[in-house]
Design a protein around this motif. Sequence first.
Motif, PDB file in Angstrom:
ATOM      1  N   VAL A  96     -13.319  63.280 -13.723  1.00  0.00           N
ATOM      2  CA  VAL A  96     -14.229  62.293 -14.313  1.00  0.00           C
ATOM      3  C   VAL A  96     -14.989  61.506 -13.249  1.00  0.00           C
ATOM      4  CG1 VAL A  96     -14.336  60.156 -15.667  1.00  0.00           C
ATOM      5  CG2 VAL A  96     -12.897  62.026 -16.425  1.00  0.00           C
ATOM      6  N   ALA A  97     -14.277  61.117 -12.176  1.00  0.00           N
ATOM      7  CA  ALA A  97     -14.866  60.190 -11.207  1.00  0.00           C
ATOM      8  C   ALA A  97     -15.082  60.786  -9.831  1.00  0.00           C
ATOM      9  CB  ALA A  97     -13.989  58.940 -11.099  1.00  0.00           C
ATOM     10  N   GLY A  98     -14.763  62.034  -9.634  1.00  0.00           N
ATOM     11  CA  GLY A  98     -14.904  62.611  -8.304  1.00  0.00           C
ATOM     12  C   GLY A  98     -13.948  61.954  -7.324  1.00  0.00           C
ATOM     13  N   TYR A  99     -14.485  61.539  -6.190  1.00  0.00           N
ATOM     14  CA  TYR A  99     -13.664  60.898  -5.151  1.00  0.00           C
ATOM     15  C   TYR A  99     -13.563  59.380  -5.332  1.00  0.00           C
ATOM     16  CZ  TYR A  99     -14.426  65.311  -2.620  1.00  0.00           C
ATOM     17  OH  TYR A  99     -14.472  66.623  -2.240  1.00  0.00           O
ATOM     18  N   SER A 100     -14.229  58.834  -6.340  1.00  0.00           N
ATOM     19  CA  SER A 100     -14.422  57.385  -6.423  1.00  0.00           C
ATOM     20  C   SER A 100     -13.139  56.585  -6.588  1.00  0.00           C
ATOM     21  CB  SER A 100     -15.375  57.052  -7.579  1.00  0.00           C
ATOM     22  OG  SER A 100     -16.628  57.654  -7.395  1.00  0.00           O
ATOM     23  N   GLY A 234     -14.376  57.377  -0.628  1.00  0.00           N
ATOM     24  CA  GLY A 234     -13.643  57.079  -1.855  1.00  0.00           C
ATOM     25  C   GLY A 234     -12.355  56.320  -1.612  1.00  0.00           C
ATOM     26  N   THR A 235     -11.766  56.494  -0.420  1.00  0.00           N
ATOM     27  CA  THR A 235     -10.523  55.796  -0.079  1.00  0.00           C
ATOM     28  C   THR A 235     -10.771  54.352   0.329  1.00  0.00           C
ATOM     29  OG1 THR A 235      -9.562  57.891   0.673  1.00  0.00           O
ATOM     30  CG2 THR A 235      -8.466  55.867   1.386  1.00  0.00           C
ATOM     31  N   LEU A 236     -11.910  54.082   0.963  1.00  0.00           N
ATOM     32  CA  LEU A 236     -12.164  52.759   1.541  1.00  0.00           C
ATOM     33  C   LEU A 236     -13.027  51.853   0.667  1.00  0.00           C
ATOM     34  CD1 LEU A 236     -12.793  53.720   5.289  1.00  0.00           C
ATOM     35  CD2 LEU A 236     -10.663  52.951   4.207  1.00  0.00           C
ATOM     36  N   ILE A 237     -13.881  52.413  -0.162  1.00  0.00           N
ATOM     37  CA  ILE A 237     -14.829  51.609  -0.947  1.00  0.00           C
ATOM     38  C   ILE A 237     -14.355  51.532  -2.394  1.00  0.00           C
ATOM     39  CG2 ILE A 237     -17.211  51.375  -1.733  1.00  0.00           C
ATOM     40  CD1 ILE A 237     -18.068  52.880   0.760  1.00  0.00           C
ATOM     41  N   PRO A 238     -13.994  50.332  -2.870  1.00  0.00           N
ATOM     42  CA  PRO A 238     -13.495  50.198  -4.250  1.00  0.00           C
ATOM     43  C   PRO A 238     -14.623  50.244  -5.281  1.00  0.00           C
ATOM     44  CG  PRO A 238     -13.478  48.069  -3.147  1.00  0.00           C
ATOM     45  CD  PRO A 238     -13.909  49.063  -2.117  1.00  0.00           C
ATOM     46  N   VAL A 239     -14.718  51.339  -5.974  1.00  0.00           N
ATOM     47  CA  VAL A 239     -15.719  51.530  -7.017  1.00  0.00           C
ATOM     48  C   VAL A 239     -15.033  52.148  -8.227  1.00  0.00           C
ATOM     49  CG1 VAL A 239     -17.830  52.746  -7.687  1.00  0.00           C
ATOM     50  CG2 VAL A 239     -17.610  51.831  -5.371  1.00  0.00           C
ATOM     51  N   VAL A 240     -15.380  51.647  -9.429  1.00  0.00           N
ATOM     52  CA  VAL A 240     -14.879  52.237 -10.664  1.00  0.00           C
ATOM     53  C   VAL A 240     -16.080  52.630 -11.523  1.00  0.00           C
ATOM     54  CG1 VAL A 240     -13.497  51.911 -12.748  1.00  0.00           C
ATOM     55  CG2 VAL A 240     -12.778  50.840 -10.606  1.00  0.00           C
ATOM     56  N   PRO A 241     -16.413  53.916 -11.593  1.00  0.00           N
ATOM     57  CA  PRO A 241     -17.514  54.342 -12.461  1.00  0.00           C
ATOM     58  C   PRO A 241     -17.263  53.930 -13.907  1.00  0.00           C
ATOM     59  CG  PRO A 241     -16.834  56.121 -11.005  1.00  0.00           C
ATOM     60  CD  PRO A 241     -15.807  55.031 -10.866  1.00  0.00           C
ATOM     61  N   ARG A 242     -18.340  53.588 -14.586  1.00  0.00           N
ATOM     62  CA  ARG A 242     -18.198  53.078 -15.958  1.00  0.00           C
ATOM     63  C   ARG A 242     -17.475  54.058 -16.866  1.00  0.00           C
ATOM     64  NH1 ARG A 242     -23.498  50.694 -18.664  1.00  0.00           N
ATOM     65  NH2 ARG A 242     -23.140  49.291 -16.891  1.00  0.00           N
ATOM     66  N   TYR A 315     -15.822  68.136 -11.193  1.00  0.00           N
ATOM     67  CA  TYR A 315     -16.631  66.923 -11.369  1.00  0.00           C
ATOM     68  C   TYR A 315     -18.123  67.224 -11.354  1.00  0.00           C
ATOM     69  CZ  TYR A 315     -18.843  62.455 -10.231  1.00  0.00           C
ATOM     70  OH  TYR A 315     -19.659  61.353 -10.216  1.00  0.00           O
ATOM     71  N   SER A 316     -18.819  66.647 -12.315  1.00  0.00           N
ATOM     72  CA  SER A 316     -20.272  66.751 -12.384  1.00  0.00           C
ATOM     73  C   SER A 316     -20.819  65.416 -12.883  1.00  0.00           C
ATOM     74  CB  SER A 316     -20.700  67.887 -13.324  1.00  0.00           C
ATOM     75  OG  SER A 316     -22.107  67.926 -13.448  1.00  0.00           O
ATOM     76  N   PRO A 317     -21.501  64.643 -12.015  1.00  0.00           N
ATOM     77  CA  PRO A 317     -21.951  63.302 -12.420  1.00  0.00           C
ATOM     78  C   PRO A 317     -22.969  63.305 -13.548  1.00  0.00           C
ATOM     79  CG  PRO A 317     -22.902  63.924 -10.308  1.00  0.00           C
ATOM     80  CD  PRO A 317     -21.887  64.965 -10.640  1.00  0.00           C
ATOM     81  N   SER A 318     -23.652  64.416 -13.745  1.00  0.00           N
ATOM     82  CA  SER A 318     -24.730  64.453 -14.742  1.00  0.00           C
ATOM     83  C   SER A 318     -24.342  65.195 -16.015  1.00  0.00           C
ATOM     84  CB  SER A 318     -25.967  65.127 -14.129  1.00  0.00           C
ATOM     85  OG  SER A 318     -25.664  66.443 -13.700  1.00  0.00           O
TER      86      SER A 318
END
Length: 512
Positions: A96-100, A234-242, A315-318
């Motif tokens: 769902v989120a890839g490496y995020s 993805g390990t260092l930057i905290p991001v949660v895709p919607r 994973y496919s973002p689109s």
Amino acid sequence: MKFHLVPCERTMQQGKVVTETSPLLQNPSIGQATQAIARKAISFEERLIEAEIDTGEIEDTFSWRKLWKYTGPGLLMSIAYLDPGNLEADLQSGAVAGYSLLWLLLTAHIAGQLIQCLSVRLGVVTGKHLAQLIRQYYPRPVSIAFWLITEIAIIGADIQEIVGTAIALKIIFRIPLWVGTLLTAMDTFTFITLQSYGVRKLEALFAVLIGTMAICFWIEMFMSNPDVGEIIKGTLIPVVPRKAFIEAVAIIGAFIMPHNLYLHSSLVMTRRTNNASNSKIKEANFYFSLESGIALFFSYLINMAIVTVFAEVFYSPSEDKPLPGLYDAADVLTNTLGSASRYLWALGLLAAGSSSTITGTLTGQYVIEGFFGKIFKKPWHRLLITRSIALVPSMFVAVFSVNDFDNMGEILNVLQSLCLPTALIPLMKLTSSKSVMGKNFKTNNFWKYISWIIASVIIGTNLILFLEQLNKMRNSFLGYMCGGIYFIFIIYIIFLPIKVTRDPLKIDSISN
């Protein structure tokens, strides 16, 4: 220096006083001996776990040989971070989120290390595990409620482990899933055999199984040719895709298992650290915590490999695609990495399911005898009854839900996360108590606040998971009613003070 020891009623067995005296009695140079003796004196009746491994004399400097003697409990503990439920959370996170969400995976392991260290300290310092101490320091109705919820958690974990093993057997041998669920009961007999050879043989088996998972999943990761830069990002930057919010919450809820806290506090007692000096207790806490950290580091690497593989192959973002489950994952890997990846996935899944089933057997024994005392005279009685309590309903549910396990797995992850506060809250309250841990070993204020922050985050995510699951139910009224009662109980145990009980030995007077 003279000590006058007065045994309390719990140390009386058939009219005879049963006591164990501390080495502190012969070492007047160690400070606060009174507190240490009272804390570490335990009756034989309460000592349910045999200390098989002699950790030797205290050493002033770090020793790899000493670390090896303490190595083992962390290996068994880390299996809860590698069971089929966690593997499914990993693959869906990557899909769902890839490496995020790799940063969240790492954070969950760091938080898990802190919680597991509390569990270690509780067992080492008191000489009792979490179930025994809940029985001692909580009102009986509350401790019974804790036991029932813990058994539900064990059953939920067993279902995931049984079905995960069955899926692996189907991929490898093409046998029907319901047959595979029945075959997993053989793990209990494997455990019976290994127990007779001692704890070191059991720990060696788990080292092999964890090594198998690491080899299989890391080979697949290299086969997928991952983007190293994206892994670091993805390990260092905290991001949660919607669209990955639920998967992010599931990572937090799936990794720290409630029954694992009971297990870890029990396993440390297989080493001879009971009735020891303060220095020996500090040594045990250090090496056990270090060993736990190493085990969870390898657990993180294995989980990271699975997230990475499915970030690359699915994973496919689109594009929105149905998420793969444990069985579908083999087809996804086959289509992108070749047929060999299918069997690597199945072998790793088989190792995860088998190892977690065996730890479930061990946990069931500790939980039952911790809450109710040593009620079984023969080892095989203990194993058969305690395992049946969890295994029979687990097998029943697994057989009838095995073909719809993806939906069932999501429900079971929610169930595990809901059960966690009833183990985590008593653990934090007991380790923060001076009457339980003593002045020298109770959790200091800084780590107490950190642990409560972590607990608050976990309970909050549990609530989100619960509400999300309720929204999928046709009739949510009953769910809201039961959930409301449960969360009221959680608030109650947060503010419920632990009761003060007398130590097994009471220091009557000290004179020089």
